[in-house]
Scaffold this motif. Structure first.
Motif, mmCIF file in Angstrom:
data_model
loop_
_atom_site.group_PDB
_atom_site.id
_atom_site.type_symbol
_atom_site.label_atom_id
_atom_site.label_comp_id
_atom_site.label_asym_id
_atom_site.label_seq_id
_atom_site.Cartn_x
_atom_site.Cartn_y
_atom_site.Cartn_z
ATOM 1 N N UNK A 96 0.833 -1.210 0.000
ATOM 2 C CA UNK A 96 0.000 0.000 0.000
ATOM 3 C C UNK A 96 0.866 1.258 0.000
ATOM 4 N N UNK A 97 0.842 1.962 -1.107
ATOM 5 C CA UNK A 97 1.638 3.174 -1.280
ATOM 6 C C UNK A 97 0.737 4.246 -1.874
ATOM 7 N N UNK A 98 0.923 5.452 -1.422
ATOM 8 C CA UNK A 98 0.202 6.590 -1.978
ATOM 9 C C UNK A 98 1.152 7.303 -2.917
ATOM 10 N N UNK A 99 0.785 7.413 -4.192
ATOM 11 C CA UNK A 99 1.614 8.098 -5.178
ATOM 12 C C UNK A 99 1.002 9.469 -5.447
ATOM 13 N N UNK A 100 1.800 10.507 -5.264
ATOM 14 C CA UNK A 100 1.378 11.878 -5.532
ATOM 15 C C UNK A 100 2.182 12.400 -6.713
ATOM 16 N N UNK A 101 1.488 12.836 -7.746
ATOM 17 C CA UNK A 101 2.134 13.387 -8.927
ATOM 18 C C UNK A 101 1.896 14.886 -8.946
ATOM 19 N N UNK A 102 2.967 15.653 -8.992
ATOM 20 C CA UNK A 102 2.864 17.107 -8.946
ATOM 21 C C UNK A 102 3.080 17.703 -10.327
ATOM 22 N N UNK A 103 2.206 18.638 -10.692
ATOM 23 C CA UNK A 103 2.364 19.348 -11.960
ATOM 24 C C UNK A 103 1.603 20.653 -11.877
ATOM 25 N N UNK A 104 2.262 21.736 -12.155
ATOM 26 C CA UNK A 104 1.588 23.051 -12.170
ATOM 27 C C UNK A 104 0.594 23.130 -13.309
ATOM 28 N N UNK A 105 0.985 22.647 -14.494
ATOM 29 C CA UNK A 105 0.132 22.763 -15.681
ATOM 30 C C UNK A 105 -0.788 21.557 -15.863
ATOM 31 N N UNK A 106 -0.386 20.410 -15.331
ATOM 32 C CA UNK A 106 -1.149 19.190 -15.558
ATOM 33 C C UNK A 106 -0.834 18.540 -16.882
ATOM 34 N N UNK A 107 0.081 19.122 -17.636
ATOM 35 C CA UNK A 107 0.355 18.603 -18.962
ATOM 36 C C UNK A 107 1.785 18.167 -19.212
ATOM 37 N N UNK A 108 2.627 18.149 -18.182
ATOM 38 C CA UNK A 108 4.014 17.717 -18.388
ATOM 39 C C UNK A 108 4.007 16.264 -18.862
ATOM 40 N N UNK A 109 4.633 16.008 -19.986
ATOM 41 C CA UNK A 109 4.545 14.698 -20.639
ATOM 42 C C UNK A 109 4.938 13.549 -19.723
ATOM 43 N N UNK A 110 6.050 13.670 -18.997
ATOM 44 C CA UNK A 110 6.484 12.559 -18.142
ATOM 45 C C UNK A 110 5.547 12.367 -16.954
ATOM 46 N N UNK A 111 4.965 13.447 -16.436
ATOM 47 C CA UNK A 111 4.009 13.317 -15.323
ATOM 48 C C UNK A 111 2.756 12.602 -15.820
ATOM 49 N N UNK A 112 2.284 12.980 -16.996
ATOM 50 C CA UNK A 112 1.114 12.312 -17.584
ATOM 51 C C UNK A 112 1.431 10.835 -17.829
ATOM 52 N N UNK A 113 2.613 10.567 -18.353
ATOM 53 C CA UNK A 113 3.033 9.182 -18.593
ATOM 54 C C UNK A 113 3.097 8.391 -17.279
ATOM 55 N N UNK A 114 3.619 9.013 -16.236
ATOM 56 C CA UNK A 114 3.680 8.350 -14.925
ATOM 57 C C UNK A 114 2.277 8.073 -14.402
ATOM 58 N N UNK A 115 1.365 9.030 -14.570
ATOM 59 C CA UNK A 115 -0.022 8.840 -14.126
ATOM 60 C C UNK A 115 -0.669 7.679 -14.877
ATOM 61 N N UNK A 116 -0.420 7.599 -16.160
ATOM 62 C CA UNK A 116 -0.989 6.504 -16.955
ATOM 63 C C UNK A 116 -0.432 5.157 -16.506
ATOM 64 N N UNK A 117 0.858 5.120 -16.212
ATOM 65 C CA UNK A 117 1.475 3.870 -15.754
ATOM 66 C C UNK A 117 0.916 3.452 -14.402
ATOM 67 N N UNK A 118 0.773 4.404 -13.478
ATOM 68 C CA UNK A 118 0.228 4.081 -12.162
ATOM 69 C C UNK A 118 -1.238 3.638 -12.272
ATOM 70 N N UNK A 119 -1.995 4.294 -13.140
ATOM 71 C CA UNK A 119 -3.394 3.895 -13.347
ATOM 72 C C UNK A 119 -3.469 2.485 -13.923
ATOM 73 N N UNK A 120 -2.602 2.150 -14.853
ATOM 74 C CA UNK A 120 -2.580 0.814 -15.438
ATOM 75 C C UNK A 120 -2.246 -0.241 -14.376
ATOM 76 N N UNK A 121 -1.426 0.135 -13.407
ATOM 77 C CA UNK A 121 -1.068 -0.766 -12.318
ATOM 78 C C UNK A 121 -2.067 -0.687 -11.159
ATOM 79 N N UNK A 122 -3.109 0.129 -11.296
ATOM 80 C CA UNK A 122 -4.154 0.286 -10.254
ATOM 81 C C UNK A 122 -3.584 0.829 -8.942
ATOM 82 N N UNK A 123 -2.617 1.749 -9.053
ATOM 83 C CA UNK A 123 -1.999 2.375 -7.881
ATOM 84 C C UNK A 123 -2.738 3.675 -7.607
ATOM 85 N N UNK A 124 -3.213 3.884 -6.376
ATOM 86 C CA UNK A 124 -3.940 5.142 -6.093
ATOM 87 C C UNK A 124 -3.006 6.345 -6.081
#
Length: 124
Positions: A96-124
């Motif tokens: 059980x880990x809480x992943x927090x992704x920070x982005x001022x714009x919400x559009x940084x490519x690597x942050x979006x990619x990380x969010x997609x990877x965590x979502x695919x792994x069902x990580x909150x």
């Protein structure tokens, strides 16, 4: 030289941006608190927190790491969004880990990619 003239000499875009941060945080805080409350209702108690971001967001996370760990009573780890998006093994987020992704714009490519990877792994 008058005090007002001295202040104008120091005025620049970076200074104005720094002085705008408290108003920005005040504007964002109610939404963040509501989102955090809703998320807390859905989460299993995490054993640690993993924070990620790019650029300034990454360094903001680094600067708050020890403080957040003290407030939460949990270990806090900060990794770049590139590492989270492409290199971190799945085993690093299995407990059980809480992943927090920070982005001022919400559009940084690597942050979006990380969010997609965590979502695919069902990580909150």
């Amino acid at each position: 030289m008058e005090q007002m003239e001295q202040l104008q000499l120091w005025d620049n875009p970076v200074r104005r941006q720094v002085y705008s941060i408290p108003a920005m945080v005040e504007e964002m805080l109610p939404g963040l608190q509501a989102d955090a409350g809703a998320l807390a209702q859905r989460l299993e108690k995490p054993r640690r927190v993993l924070i990620s971001g790019c650029g300034d967001c990454f360094f903001a996370a680094m600067s708050m790491k020890e403080t957040l760990s003290g407030w939460l009573g949990l270990p806090v780890e900060v990794v770049s969004s590139l590492e989270l998006a492409r290199h971190l093994p799945h085993s690093a987020v299995e407990e059980p880990v809480l992943v927090l992704l920070l982005s001022k714009s919400g559009g940084a490519a690597r942050v979006v990619e990380a969010a997609q990877r965590m979502a695919a792994w069902k990580v909150p």
